[in-house]
Motif scaffolding. Sequence first.
Motif: not given
Lengths: 528, 216
Positions: A81-82, A131-136, B75-79, B177-178
């Motif tokens: 997300e941005i 910029v938020v990357t999928s790696a956090g 990182l593990d996607g746990m809520p 993964n949010e």
Amino acid sequence: MKAQSVLIVAMIFISMVILSIIPLTIYIYGVYFRSGAVKERVAEVQESMISESMGVSALFNVDNLVLTLINRAKQSISIDEILVNVICKERSNQIRVQMRAEVYPGQILPISLANTAISSCDSIDSINVYVVTSAGSVIKSGVISERDILTYYEGGNTTLALTTKSRTILPIDVSSNDTLHNITALFRQKGFEIYTFDRPDRPTRLLPYPGFNRGMQGGNTTHRYIWVLHRSFTNVSISIVNQTINNLWLGFNPLDPSGYNLMITCNRITLSSPSLTISNYTRIKIYGFRPSTSQGILRLNNTWITTPSQDVADYTFNYTNLTLSGIASRLEVYIRVPSTAESGYDPYVIMMNTHRVQGKADILYSTIDRTYGGISQINDGDAVLLDYSTSAFVLLYTAFPISNEEYSSLMIAVNYAFHDNEGNDERGTTQDLPIFLVGLVDENNNIFYYRAFTYRELARYEDTLPPTAQAQSTIIFIPLPPPESKRGTYYVFIGFQDPYRVDYSSNLIRDDVDFTLYLRSLELIPVK
Amino acid sequence: MPLKSEAVLLSTMILVSLGIIVSLLTISYISALIMYYRDQVEVVNLIQDEASRTIVNLIMYDNSTNTIWLLIRRLDGMPTTYYLIVATDRGYLNCSHIRFYNPAGDIDGIMCNNPAECVMSTLAYHGSMNNVYVVMEGGVDNLLTYARVRGYPTASIIQGCRVPSVCELKGIRGICNESTITRIEIPSGVQRAWIFIATMYNNRLYILKTYEVSLG
């Protein structure tokens, strides 16, 4: 017996204690070592909060509200997300754009913010992009804007910084209400005043233009000729079938780039439509040409031209058969007539663009009518066709006064292309004269500074044959006098001319240069 | 004689029972010791595990509104729920300063411009720093000792605040993964802040990571 039994009991007691303690001791020993291993792994829980910058740049276009992300890193970035921090009227807003995208190295990702709340902000103070990357990880990118640069400069930083965006003088902005064929009227509508130089070689001041039907002459010293508008047509159907022409200049119509503007020179021509036959030298200008032929715009010999060449000299010295058919918004037919009078610049100038760009008109000025030559021939093949300026055509841009109280200096960037018909280049001239000049005048029209683009400089980079008009560019730096010495307001001008009349001395034919000059852009960059 | 043999038998029985008692005491003492070590190892392992799975990143510090925007993510996607404790050089913040962004309440794309979008975190712990734990030098110690060792601010009462992950808010039960976006309002004049992110284990808060943010 008694001693034996006591010994047995003692042995049982000791062995019970030992048997219970030894394994437990070994177990504890193991646990101790394991916890020691963990100790090494989790010694530190503090982490410094450093976000990456990773080579992401962002540019924000305030006109269309498109944010462009550029990945300059060597690895691709997976965007989750941005978040955009926009400060609008000193109020901070965080805009969230949810998107998942993979941006590869070197790739550009345009993101439209037109549908976000940013569109309601009419004065954006600053923008930052996260910029938020999928790696956090969070990649930060400041967005460079005009205001940032200004603030940076005003902050007293010693780094040299330009303080304002460039001001485009050429190409001129045109809209469908404008007419391109009357160049003096067009330029006057677009913030220019038209002047001429007091002298063509080393001008010192601008003089009022002598009259718009003046400025150009032709022929040699004894027999003078000029181009005269013979016929003009509007909204006309045009058909030319297999007519031999000498030269063609072709570009997009800036008013509507689905059409084309072109200028043709020929020795004689017959138009099938509108029905017209000229048996002498002719110049034809066509505005807003829309071909009805599906193969292309027009045909030269057996080749269909489908899009205008970026090199304006590509169709010069063609001497081939031209076929075209379609409709045009305007058709002008000029003929060569003997006259001691002068013509204006209209027969020589066509407003066009070599790119398919809407609303941006460049200037093409050409005095080439027929062919090329060396020092032993008339370049245009016939002295009748020689052209030269009696008054330079100077465009003074009055819409942008430059005060030395506001700016310390000025940069002018000019892009142009040049092509001439003198095969011997500099040897074909007796002296080096300016073809076009860019400079500044003060309020009294005295020239403060100019940079002359002389023939020998321009000819250095072109090729007469095969015809090549090399695109060239120059930046002119003009420091303004400090306001303490004299307060002044300056204006930018650009003037062009064909300064060469023929010279027959030394049994040579020199100074018979005719040329094509394409003024592609003129940008003004004032520096605080 | 019979009396003598009885005495031997008696003393043998006493010795044997004493041996059994000593053995049992030793076994139970050592078992308790092992249990304690095991527990510690488990806690340390859990915290290490949680710490490696939790990412906290500073998005921005907006000095016009004195707010820190944080990104928290697993990182593990746990809520899972996150727990935050925020210290500043002017004291610890209570939960009213910590808000999290709820995308479901956002209709205009601007984060936190109306109250429904930024929900206040709830109180998960209110009490002494002694009862919040941290893994330090391989063992588990309390936050007070840790803060003193590290030079962080101390306070008699601190608050641990519960921030549900955005995945919980959205009701996503599977892998999610949010990122959860948290907004921390910093009182004016604060030069430095420390953000402790914690996890709950056996009703105790354990600090996973500490982040230091310089706001000057």
